[in-house]
Scaffold this motif. Structure first.
Motif, mmCIF file in Angstrom:
data_model
loop_
_atom_site.group_PDB
_atom_site.id
_atom_site.type_symbol
_atom_site.label_atom_id
_atom_site.label_comp_id
_atom_site.label_asym_id
_atom_site.label_seq_id
_atom_site.Cartn_x
_atom_site.Cartn_y
_atom_site.Cartn_z
ATOM 1 N N ILE A 177 -86.938 33.661 -73.342
ATOM 2 C CA ILE A 177 -86.968 32.356 -74.011
ATOM 3 C C ILE A 177 -85.634 32.108 -74.707
ATOM 4 O O ILE A 177 -85.035 31.031 -74.578
ATOM 5 N N LYS A 178 -85.152 33.097 -75.433
ATOM 6 C CA LYS A 178 -83.875 32.956 -76.141
ATOM 7 C C LYS A 178 -82.721 32.723 -75.171
ATOM 8 O O LYS A 178 -81.835 31.898 -75.426
ATOM 9 N N GLU A 179 -82.731 33.444 -74.062
ATOM 10 C CA GLU A 179 -81.695 33.300 -73.037
ATOM 11 C C GLU A 179 -81.684 31.867 -72.480
ATOM 12 O O GLU A 179 -80.630 31.240 -72.371
ATOM 13 N N LEU A 180 -82.863 31.365 -72.155
ATOM 14 C CA LEU A 180 -82.949 30.018 -71.600
ATOM 15 C C LEU A 180 -82.602 28.956 -72.634
ATOM 16 O O LEU A 180 -81.958 27.944 -72.309
ATOM 17 N N MET A 181 -82.996 29.168 -73.879
ATOM 18 C CA MET A 181 -82.629 28.232 -74.946
ATOM 19 C C MET A 181 -81.113 28.166 -75.094
ATOM 20 O O MET A 181 -80.550 27.082 -75.263
ATOM 21 N N GLU A 182 -80.476 29.322 -75.020
ATOM 22 C CA GLU A 182 -79.023 29.370 -75.139
ATOM 23 C C GLU A 182 -78.366 28.647 -73.961
ATOM 24 O O GLU A 182 -77.435 27.859 -74.154
ATOM 25 N N THR A 200 -100.367 29.702 -71.129
ATOM 26 C CA THR A 200 -100.326 28.264 -71.415
ATOM 27 C C THR A 200 -99.108 27.921 -72.259
ATOM 28 O O THR A 200 -98.420 26.931 -72.002
ATOM 29 N N THR A 201 -98.813 28.746 -73.240
ATOM 30 C CA THR A 201 -97.639 28.523 -74.088
ATOM 31 C C THR A 201 -96.364 28.647 -73.273
ATOM 32 O O THR A 201 -95.460 27.816 -73.399
ATOM 33 N N ILE A 202 -96.282 29.654 -72.416
ATOM 34 C CA ILE A 202 -95.093 29.825 -71.585
ATOM 35 C C ILE A 202 -94.927 28.633 -70.644
ATOM 36 O O ILE A 202 -93.811 28.142 -70.444
ATOM 37 N N LYS A 203 -96.033 28.132 -70.093
ATOM 38 C CA LYS A 203 -95.962 26.955 -69.213
ATOM 39 C C LYS A 203 -95.424 25.741 -69.977
ATOM 40 O O LYS A 203 -94.586 25.001 -69.462
ATOM 41 N N LYS A 204 -95.881 25.551 -71.201
ATOM 42 C CA LYS A 204 -95.394 24.440 -72.017
ATOM 43 C C LYS A 204 -93.901 24.605 -72.309
ATOM 44 O O LYS A 204 -93.144 23.635 -72.263
ATOM 45 N N LEU A 205 -93.487 25.829 -72.623
ATOM 46 C CA LEU A 205 -92.074 26.077 -72.889
ATOM 47 C C LEU A 205 -91.231 25.805 -71.646
ATOM 48 O O LEU A 205 -90.129 25.252 -71.742
ATOM 49 N N CYS A 206 -91.759 26.162 -70.480
ATOM 50 C CA CYS A 206 -91.041 25.880 -69.229
ATOM 51 C C CYS A 206 -90.864 24.378 -69.039
ATOM 52 O O CYS A 206 -89.795 23.928 -68.605
ATOM 53 N N GLN A 207 -91.888 23.621 -69.366
ATOM 54 C CA GLN A 207 -91.775 22.160 -69.282
ATOM 55 C C GLN A 207 -90.675 21.666 -70.218
ATOM 56 O O GLN A 207 -89.867 20.825 -69.849
ATOM 57 N N THR A 257 -82.210 24.206 -79.738
ATOM 58 C CA THR A 257 -82.652 24.864 -80.962
ATOM 59 C C THR A 257 -84.163 25.064 -80.881
ATOM 60 O O THR A 257 -84.837 24.483 -80.017
ATOM 61 N N ILE A 258 -84.694 25.836 -81.794
ATOM 62 C CA ILE A 258 -86.146 26.017 -81.865
ATOM 63 C C ILE A 258 -86.818 24.660 -82.078
ATOM 64 O O ILE A 258 -87.810 24.344 -81.420
#
Length: 81
Positions: A11-16, A52-59, A21-22
């Motif tokens: 998650i951090k890698e993809l955010m970067e 479900t949370t990971i899917k939302k983050l991917c979106q 930001t969070i």
């Protein structure tokens, strides 16, 4: 490395990569800021981030769910969790 540790690092890698930001990822994904903060906090007590949370983050990251898992991080897992 545990699965949860790999998920957090991914998650951090993809955010970067996306320069998010969070707060921005929370807004884009619909995952509450405090939930995302709790997942990413180094001293987090969260053992497993739900699918479900990971899917939302991917979106929010604008990536396909399968791309999330395409990382060397997931090749380094301890299978004795």
């Amino acid at each position: 490395m545990t699965t949860q540790q790999a998920v957090v690092l991914r998650i951090k890698e993809l955010m970067e990569q996306k320069r998010l930001t969070i707060n921005k990822l929370a807004e884009l994904s619909g995952v509450h800021h405090s939930t995302l903060d709790a997942i990413l906090r180094p001293d987090s007590r969260i053992k497993n981030t739900g699918v479900t949370t990971i899917k939302k983050l991917c979106q929010g990251l604008n990536i396909h769910f399968s791309k999330f898992w395409k990382s060397k991080l997931f090749e380094q897992l301890d299978y004795e969790e």
